[in-house]
Scaffold this active site. Structure first.
Site, PDB file in Angstrom:
ATOM      1  N   CYS A  34     -12.449 -21.333  33.414  1.00 35.96           N
ATOM      2  CA  CYS A  34     -13.313 -21.506  34.599  1.00 35.96           C
ATOM      3  C   CYS A  34     -14.794 -21.482  34.240  1.00 35.96           C
ATOM      4  O   CYS A  34     -15.640 -21.870  35.039  1.00 35.96           O
ATOM      5  CB  CYS A  34     -13.021 -20.425  35.637  1.00 35.96           C
ATOM      6  SG  CYS A  34     -13.395 -18.768  35.036  1.00 35.96           S
ATOM      7  N   ASP A  36     -16.595 -18.820  33.726  1.00 36.76           N
ATOM      8  CA  ASP A  36     -17.282 -17.613  34.188  1.00 36.76           C
ATOM      9  C   ASP A  36     -17.627 -16.703  33.009  1.00 36.76           C
ATOM     10  O   ASP A  36     -16.850 -16.583  32.069  1.00 36.76           O
ATOM     11  CB  ASP A  36     -16.403 -16.844  35.177  1.00 36.76           C
ATOM     12  CG  ASP A  36     -16.264 -17.593  36.492  1.00 36.76           C
ATOM     13  OD1 ASP A  36     -16.944 -18.620  36.649  1.00 36.76           O
ATOM     14  OD2 ASP A  36     -15.500 -17.140  37.357  1.00 36.76           O
ATOM     15  N   CYS A  59     -17.003 -16.129  39.938  1.00 36.18           N
ATOM     16  CA  CYS A  59     -16.435 -16.245  41.282  1.00 36.18           C
ATOM     17  C   CYS A  59     -16.524 -14.908  42.031  1.00 36.18           C
ATOM     18  O   CYS A  59     -16.902 -13.885  41.464  1.00 36.18           O
ATOM     19  CB  CYS A  59     -14.976 -16.677  41.167  1.00 36.18           C
ATOM     20  SG  CYS A  59     -13.946 -15.413  40.394  1.00 36.18           S
ATOM     21  N   CYS A 103      -9.107 -12.857  36.977  1.00 34.42           N
ATOM     22  CA  CYS A 103     -10.555 -12.608  36.980  1.00 34.42           C
ATOM     23  C   CYS A 103     -10.851 -11.151  36.636  1.00 34.42           C
ATOM     24  O   CYS A 103     -11.881 -10.847  36.026  1.00 34.42           O
ATOM     25  CB  CYS A 103     -11.159 -12.933  38.340  1.00 34.42           C
ATOM     26  SG  CYS A 103     -10.698 -14.559  38.949  1.00 34.42           S
TER      27      CYS A 103
HETATM   28 FE1  FES Z   1     -13.267 -17.450  36.665  1.00 33.21          FE
HETATM   29 FE2  FES Z   1     -12.610 -15.855  38.569  1.00 33.21          FE
HETATM   30  S1  FES Z   1     -12.390 -18.000  38.562  1.00 33.21           S
HETATM   31  S2  FES Z   1     -13.247 -15.333  36.613  1.00 33.21           S
END
Ligand code: FES
Length: 123
Positions: A34, A36, A59, A103
């Site tokens: 993702c 992140d 997120c 996450c």
């Molecule tokens: Fe990437 Fe939550 S979608 S950590």
């Protein structure tokens, strides 16, 4: 997606956000899928986490879980803090949607990395 009130509270009012100056340990992790990223800085005194801050680019669940993690870790011994798992964080947040459980791994991993970094520096 339905988040618990507690998740939304931590997302809207994140605790311990930012970065400590001259930290004793730094943990940085990223989720390649993702994109992140999360950074945790800690201060250690008498084998306890005396202060902790986080920066998360991610997120809702990533921000809420890191915020929750900082509350759980503050004041704990390093050994206790190392045992904080993603399940514990999710439980404290009154649950996370199944698709968002991964996450919370980021938060727990970042803290463990910061603790490892601390031990590396003091050896
Ligand atoms: Fe990437 Fe939550 S979608 S950590």
């Amino acid at each position: 997606m339905v988040y618990s009130d507690k998740v939304m509270d931590h997302f809207k009012n994140p605790r311990n956000m930012g970065e400590l100056e001259n930290p004793d340990g730094i943990g940085e992790v990223g989720n390649p899928i993702c994109g992140d990223v999360m950074k945790i800085t800690i201060k250690v005194k008498d084998n306890k986490i005396s202060d902790i801050k986080f920066k998360t680019f991610g997120c809702i669940a990533a921000i809420a879980t890191t915020s929750m993690l900082t509350e759980l870790a503050k004041g704990k011994t390093l050994e206790e803090a190392e045992k904080i798992t993603n399940q514990i964080i999710a439980q404290e947040l009154k649950g996370l949607p199944a698709i968002k459980l991964h996450c919370s791994n980021l938060a727990a991993d970042a803290l463990r990395m910061a603790i490892k970094d601390y031990f590396k520096k003091v050896k």
